[in-house]
Design a protein around this motif. Sequence first.
Motif, PDB file in Angstrom:
ATOM      1  N   ILE A 400       0.870  -1.182   0.000  1.00 31.38           N
ATOM      2  CA  ILE A 400       0.000   0.000   0.000  1.00 31.38           C
ATOM      3  C   ILE A 400       0.901   1.223   0.000  1.00 31.38           C
ATOM      4  CG2 ILE A 400      -1.836   1.231   1.191  1.00 31.38           C
ATOM      5  CD1 ILE A 400      -2.508  -1.417   2.634  1.00 31.38           C
ATOM      6  N   ASP A 401       0.836   2.018  -1.061  1.00 28.81           N
ATOM      7  CA  ASP A 401       1.628   3.237  -1.182  1.00 28.81           C
ATOM      8  C   ASP A 401       0.802   4.444  -0.761  1.00 28.81           C
ATOM      9  OD1 ASP A 401       3.755   1.834  -2.057  1.00 28.81           O
ATOM     10  OD2 ASP A 401       3.719   2.554  -4.135  1.00 28.81           O
ATOM     11  N   VAL A 402       1.410   5.304   0.044  1.00 29.90           N
ATOM     12  CA  VAL A 402       0.804   6.596   0.397  1.00 29.90           C
ATOM     13  C   VAL A 402       1.753   7.670  -0.114  1.00 29.90           C
ATOM     14  CG1 VAL A 402       0.010   8.103   2.252  1.00 29.90           C
ATOM     15  CG2 VAL A 402      -0.347   5.626   2.420  1.00 29.90           C
ATOM     16  N   LYS A 403       1.284   8.407  -1.138  1.00 37.26           N
ATOM     17  CA  LYS A 403       2.138   9.375  -1.811  1.00 37.26           C
ATOM     18  C   LYS A 403       1.561  10.778  -1.674  1.00 37.26           C
ATOM     19  CE  LYS A 403       4.138  10.331  -6.372  1.00 37.26           C
ATOM     20  NZ  LYS A 403       4.225   9.879  -7.778  1.00 37.26           N
ATOM     21  N   ASP A 404       2.446  11.748  -1.417  1.00 35.54           N
ATOM     22  CA  ASP A 404       2.008  13.147  -1.333  1.00 35.54           C
ATOM     23  C   ASP A 404       2.841  13.980  -2.292  1.00 35.54           C
ATOM     24  OD1 ASP A 404       4.371  14.517   0.070  1.00 35.54           O
ATOM     25  OD2 ASP A 404       3.930  12.910   1.502  1.00 35.54           O
ATOM     26  N   ASN A 405       2.372  15.197  -2.559  1.00 29.70           N
ATOM     27  CA  ASN A 405       3.114  16.115  -3.434  1.00 29.70           C
ATOM     28  C   ASN A 405       3.679  17.285  -2.647  1.00 29.70           C
ATOM     29  OD1 ASN A 405       0.727  17.406  -2.879  1.00 29.70           O
ATOM     30  ND2 ASN A 405       0.348  18.126  -4.967  1.00 29.70           N
ATOM     31  N   GLY A 406       4.112  16.965  -1.414  1.00 28.36           N
ATOM     32  CA  GLY A 406       4.705  18.002  -0.566  1.00 28.36           C
ATOM     33  C   GLY A 406       6.138  18.295  -0.944  1.00 28.36           C
ATOM     34  N   GLN A 407       6.854  18.959  -0.048  1.00 29.17           N
ATOM     35  CA  GLN A 407       8.215  19.396  -0.359  1.00 29.17           C
ATOM     36  C   GLN A 407       9.254  18.308  -0.126  1.00 29.17           C
ATOM     37  OE1 GLN A 407       9.370  22.546   2.321  1.00 29.17           O
ATOM     38  NE2 GLN A 407       8.205  21.664   4.021  1.00 29.17           N
ATOM     39  N   GLY A 408       8.843  17.135   0.361  1.00 23.32           N
ATOM     40  CA  GLY A 408       9.776  16.026   0.526  1.00 23.32           C
ATOM     41  C   GLY A 408      10.584  16.089   1.813  1.00 23.32           C
ATOM     42  N   ILE A 409      11.368  15.062   2.025  1.00 22.77           N
ATOM     43  CA  ILE A 409      12.201  14.944   3.225  1.00 22.77           C
ATOM     44  C   ILE A 409      13.653  15.181   2.823  1.00 22.77           C
ATOM     45  CG2 ILE A 409      12.948  13.391   5.080  1.00 22.77           C
ATOM     46  CD1 ILE A 409      10.352  11.797   4.578  1.00 22.77           C
ATOM     47  N   PRO A 410      14.379  16.059   3.515  1.00 19.15           N
ATOM     48  CA  PRO A 410      15.793  16.287   3.179  1.00 19.15           C
ATOM     49  C   PRO A 410      16.583  14.974   3.166  1.00 19.15           C
ATOM     50  CG  PRO A 410      15.034  17.903   4.771  1.00 19.15           C
ATOM     51  CD  PRO A 410      13.938  16.900   4.631  1.00 19.15           C
ATOM     52  N   GLU A 411      17.505  14.858   2.247  1.00 20.92           N
ATOM     53  CA  GLU A 411      18.255  13.605   2.067  1.00 20.92           C
ATOM     54  C   GLU A 411      18.994  13.193   3.337  1.00 20.92           C
ATOM     55  OE1 GLU A 411      21.602  11.686  -0.955  1.00 20.92           O
ATOM     56  OE2 GLU A 411      20.776  13.686  -1.326  1.00 20.92           O
ATOM     57  N   GLU A 412      19.547  14.166   4.047  1.00 19.20           N
ATOM     58  CA  GLU A 412      20.313  13.826   5.253  1.00 19.20           C
ATOM     59  C   GLU A 412      19.423  13.338   6.391  1.00 19.20           C
ATOM     60  OE1 GLU A 412      19.471  18.280   5.255  1.00 19.20           O
ATOM     61  OE2 GLU A 412      20.151  16.766   3.818  1.00 19.20           O
ATOM     62  N   GLU A 413      18.098  13.560   6.303  1.00 18.92           N
ATOM     63  CA  GLU A 413      17.190  13.116   7.354  1.00 18.92           C
ATOM     64  C   GLU A 413      16.474  11.812   7.020  1.00 18.92           C
ATOM     65  OE1 GLU A 413      14.453  16.228   8.219  1.00 18.92           O
ATOM     66  OE2 GLU A 413      15.991  17.632   8.922  1.00 18.92           O
ATOM     67  N   GLN A 414      16.597  11.334   5.773  1.00 17.86           N
ATOM     68  CA  GLN A 414      15.820  10.176   5.341  1.00 17.86           C
ATOM     69  C   GLN A 414      16.183   8.903   6.099  1.00 17.86           C
ATOM     70  OE1 GLN A 414      15.922   9.757   1.061  1.00 17.86           O
ATOM     71  NE2 GLN A 414      15.247  11.871   0.712  1.00 17.86           N
ATOM     72  N   SER A 415      17.434   8.762   6.507  1.00 15.32           N
ATOM     73  CA  SER A 415      17.838   7.562   7.245  1.00 15.32           C
ATOM     74  C   SER A 415      17.395   7.598   8.704  1.00 15.32           C
ATOM     75  CB  SER A 415      19.361   7.404   7.182  1.00 15.32           C
ATOM     76  OG  SER A 415      19.999   8.521   7.794  1.00 15.32           O
ATOM     77  N   LEU A 416      16.866   8.736   9.164  1.00 18.80           N
ATOM     78  CA  LEU A 416      16.515   8.884  10.580  1.00 18.80           C
ATOM     79  C   LEU A 416      15.016   8.955  10.834  1.00 18.80           C
ATOM     80  CD1 LEU A 416      19.147  11.650  11.488  1.00 18.80           C
ATOM     81  CD2 LEU A 416      19.334   9.207  11.935  1.00 18.80           C
ATOM     82  N   ILE A 417      14.220   8.958   9.780  1.00 15.06           N
ATOM     83  CA  ILE A 417      12.794   9.244   9.974  1.00 15.06           C
ATOM     84  C   ILE A 417      12.078   8.159  10.781  1.00 15.06           C
ATOM     85  CG2 ILE A 417      12.602  10.677   7.925  1.00 15.06           C
ATOM     86  CD1 ILE A 417      11.403   8.254   6.500  1.00 15.06           C
ATOM     87  N   PHE A 418      12.605   6.934  10.800  1.00 12.63           N
ATOM     88  CA  PHE A 418      11.959   5.865  11.568  1.00 12.63           C
ATOM     89  C   PHE A 418      12.528   5.731  12.983  1.00 12.63           C
ATOM     90  CE2 PHE A 418      11.114   4.465   7.179  1.00 12.63           C
ATOM     91  CZ  PHE A 418       9.740   4.330   7.260  1.00 12.63           C
ATOM     92  N   GLU A 419      13.432   6.664  13.351  1.00 11.42           N
ATOM     93  CA  GLU A 419      13.967   6.649  14.715  1.00 11.42           C
ATOM     94  C   GLU A 419      12.919   7.213  15.673  1.00 11.42           C
ATOM     95  OE1 GLU A 419      16.643   5.354  15.849  1.00 11.42           O
ATOM     96  OE2 GLU A 419      17.491   4.790  13.916  1.00 11.42           O
ATOM     97  N   ARG A 420      12.848   6.609  16.830  1.00  9.89           N
ATOM     98  CA  ARG A 420      11.902   7.090  17.821  1.00  9.89           C
ATOM     99  C   ARG A 420      12.254   8.501  18.264  1.00  9.89           C
ATOM    100  NH1 ARG A 420      13.063   2.420  22.093  1.00  9.89           N
ATOM    101  NH2 ARG A 420      13.169   1.297  20.110  1.00  9.89           N
ATOM    102  N   PHE A 421      11.253   9.341  18.387  1.00  8.41           N
ATOM    103  CA  PHE A 421      11.358  10.725  18.849  1.00  8.41           C
ATOM    104  C   PHE A 421      12.034  11.660  17.843  1.00  8.41           C
ATOM    105  CE2 PHE A 421      11.697   8.089  22.771  1.00  8.41           C
ATOM    106  CZ  PHE A 421      10.431   8.323  23.246  1.00  8.41           C
TER     107      PHE A 421
END
Length: 479
Positions: A400-421
Amino acid sequence: MFTKNSEPVSLLRYWTVRYLITLCCGLIIIGVVSAYWIKYAATEKQLEVTRLFAEEVADRVVDDNGHVLVGDTLRQVLDNRRKFMGVDRNLLLFVQNQHGELIYSRPGQLPPLLQQDLPQLLRNAEQADKLKQRNGDVLYVVKKDLEYGDKVLGKVILLFPETDIKVGKEELQYLVIMLGSLGVLGWAVIYYHSRKLSEPIQDVVTAARQIVEGNYDVAVNKQIKEREIHELVYTFKEMADRLRQLESIRTELLAGVTHELKTPVTSISALVQAINDEVVSGEEAREFLEICLKETKRLQKMVEDLLDFNSFAVGAIAVASEEQNLNKLVREIASQWKIVQDSDGATLYTNIPEKQTTILVDPGRVQQILINLLNNARQAIGEGGKIELELYETASDLRIDVKDNGQGIPEEEQSLIFERFFRGSNKKDKVRGLGLGLSYSRMIAKTLGGDLILKESSTAGSTFTFILPKSIAEQKACS
């Protein structure tokens, strides 16, 4: 805890000492074998010279007419030949005629013990190459027939003691020098390589101590050719970077959670105080109470999120799986979310196949994940944005894909988005929360046997993919 006797030693000392012991044992074995070989070579050389001497004697004893000649002349000639050929003076020479009778011996006067055993020794010499005397001495035997044409006229028998076989002093010196040189060279090589091996490990130990003391800015940048050591240092460096990121997140979390929990408490306290002091009354007081109720619910939600996350992290939340039509379930979740969001102007497009797909899953947990993904997408797009929800099937799973047309996530933060807090720079100043949504959703997805991943993200928007196993779907398709 190590005792005094079991205290660990340095890698350099440990391997250098053990290699040196192994090297010494090996060199001793090589030395013993080499000494034995030198003695064997000296014995073979002595035997070869003695055989040549026996042939010389056989030629001298038989004249041109086939007569065996013995006497002073032969003695003088043989003494000269012995000196010329380097045959030891302890050599015993005997000449027998064709009847086996002793007709000549050199030296003429034999030791008493040898004189007594001589008949037996000569008889044994016929069948053996080595003889052992009663006193334990060993005699080597060399024999040569006296021949004239095709006729055997007698035999020359030479005996010499084993003690006369001398190993060259120079050969032993060369052996000792060679083994000593190999020992020193071997120790120097292992010391050099052990030192080279231990240096990067010692750097890692030093860096680890700095981390223990709270300093995460460690540098381990040496170029290492050994694959295993390189992987160790590289993995440690990654761990240090990871710990530094987590420490930064922890520090930010403490400030963020304190702020997020303090804000509603402060608001509630101020509003209740205003009502209590009768600063406001009537409709305004009722409005203040409604605000207090909203803030209380928001505070309660944040506390519940914390409790739920901690409970789920230790496996305390059960998942009640049941057979579900995934197409229908996703369609209902999207419809419910759409009703709540219509007034905000967000547009949700769905692409859900009409084909029925049945799987074993917890519908409540699926709803939690999808609602969280849709809410995040709504926060990313702002007013008038577009969200796409698509259900599709791959060879191994359902997605199930959930796609948005927002401004996206900065590349340096993409590896951290699933970290707690963790809260991204695009959200922390705009959306209030604890940063547990994605981490919590991923944990639920894994418990359901699937996963939650960031499929892609750019300035054109982001796509999150919720993966579910399709074991039940396969069974339905086969039946």
